[in-house]
Design a protein around this motif. Sequence first.
Motif, PDB file in Angstrom:
ATOM      1  N   UNK A   1      11.989   0.655  -7.151  1.00  9.76           N
ATOM      2  CA  UNK A   1      10.811   0.902  -6.310  1.00  9.76           C
ATOM      3  C   UNK A   1      10.963   2.238  -5.606  1.00  9.76           C
ATOM      4  N   UNK A   2      12.140   2.495  -5.061  1.00 13.98           N
ATOM      5  CA  UNK A   2      12.385   3.759  -4.365  1.00 13.98           C
ATOM      6  C   UNK A   2      12.320   4.938  -5.331  1.00 13.98           C
ATOM      7  N   UNK A   3      12.806   4.746  -6.550  1.00 10.24           N
ATOM      8  CA  UNK A   3      12.820   5.841  -7.532  1.00 10.24           C
ATOM      9  C   UNK A   3      11.412   6.288  -7.899  1.00 10.24           C
ATOM     10  N   UNK A   4      10.414   5.406  -7.800  1.00  8.49           N
ATOM     11  CA  UNK A   4       9.027   5.763  -8.154  1.00  8.49           C
ATOM     12  C   UNK A   4       8.324   6.533  -7.040  1.00  8.49           C
ATOM     13  N   UNK A   5       8.897   6.550  -5.858  1.00  6.70           N
ATOM     14  CA  UNK A   5       8.242   7.163  -4.714  1.00  6.70           C
ATOM     15  C   UNK A   5       8.346   8.691  -4.762  1.00  6.70           C
ATOM     16  N   UNK A   6       7.412   9.381  -4.089  1.00  4.37           N
ATOM     17  CA  UNK A   6       7.543  10.836  -3.954  1.00  4.37           C
ATOM     18  C   UNK A   6       8.832  11.177  -3.180  1.00  4.37           C
ATOM     19  N   UNK A   7       9.342  12.353  -3.425  1.00  4.29           N
ATOM     20  CA  UNK A   7      10.620  12.783  -2.860  1.00  4.29           C
ATOM     21  C   UNK A   7      10.639  12.651  -1.353  1.00  4.29           C
ATOM     22  N   UNK A   8       9.598  13.059  -0.661  1.00  9.65           N
ATOM     23  CA  UNK A   8       9.599  13.031   0.794  1.00  9.65           C
ATOM     24  C   UNK A   8       9.657  11.600   1.328  1.00  9.65           C
ATOM     25  N   UNK A   9       8.935  10.681   0.662  1.00 10.76           N
ATOM     26  CA  UNK A   9       8.955   9.285   1.108  1.00 10.76           C
ATOM     27  C   UNK A   9      10.275   8.617   0.716  1.00 10.76           C
ATOM     28  N   UNK A  10      10.833   9.016  -0.415  1.00 14.09           N
ATOM     29  CA  UNK A  10      12.105   8.454  -0.871  1.00 14.09           C
ATOM     30  C   UNK A  10      13.206   8.753   0.140  1.00 14.09           C
ATOM     31  N   UNK A  11      13.179   9.933   0.712  1.00 19.66           N
ATOM     32  CA  UNK A  11      14.210  10.331   1.684  1.00 19.66           C
ATOM     33  C   UNK A  11      14.026   9.569   2.986  1.00 19.66           C
TER      34      UNK A  11
ATOM     35  N   UNK B   1       0.829  -1.208   0.000  1.00 19.08           N
ATOM     36  CA  UNK B   1       0.000   0.000   0.000  1.00 19.08           C
ATOM     37  C   UNK B   1       0.864   1.259   0.000  1.00 19.08           C
ATOM     38  N   UNK B   2       1.914   1.246   0.793  1.00 15.39           N
ATOM     39  CA  UNK B   2       2.749   2.433   0.942  1.00 15.39           C
ATOM     40  C   UNK B   2       3.621   2.692  -0.283  1.00 15.39           C
ATOM     41  N   UNK B   3       4.218   1.630  -0.838  1.00 14.97           N
ATOM     42  CA  UNK B   3       5.214   1.803  -1.903  1.00 14.97           C
ATOM     43  C   UNK B   3       4.709   1.562  -3.324  1.00 14.97           C
ATOM     44  N   UNK B   4       3.571   0.838  -3.502  1.00  9.88           N
ATOM     45  CA  UNK B   4       3.190   0.462  -4.870  1.00  9.88           C
ATOM     46  C   UNK B   4       1.680   0.406  -5.074  1.00  9.88           C
TER      47      UNK B   4
END
Length: 170
Positions: free
Chosen positions: A160-170, A144-147
């Motif tokens: 997977x990390x690259x698709x996330x919003x900037x704030x969640x990626x950090x 739910x959180x990542x995909x």
Amino acid sequence: MRRALHIVGFALALLVLVASTSFLYGYGYRWIAGLAALSGAVALAVGYEYLLWHPFAQQLKALSSLVAAWRDQDFSTSITKPENADLNELTQTLNSLGDTLRSERVNLVQRELMLDTLIQNTPTALVLVGTNQRVAVCNLAARELFNAGKRFEGESWIDVIARLPQTLRE
């Protein structure tokens, strides 16, 4: 096969009878006695192979099939008690080992299912990444959180990390 052995045995008995009567009465047909002796030797060889070696060979094939099934992780196979008493203890030991392996396999599967249920129902996002940087396991919260609720096992963790919003990626 037994019928054929009976017929061969009858024919050999007849030859031995003919040879012995010709020898006793002095007809001089020594070739008949030689033929009877040769036939007797062949009959003993066939009888030995069929009556003694054949069940032993069948049991060895069964044992070989059992071990091959275990190599393929199939522990549901067992073999019947052999006619040959010499292989009885080995057969019982291997069947007992197969029962133990089957029981251990069932316990392992049950533990894996219980652990998977626990991981999937944990509200904290859990992601297990292998040494190759690919996602090996992720639970429902991580999906739910990542995909957006979709499975992403097998994907590159970096992707997977690259698709996330900037704030969640950090």
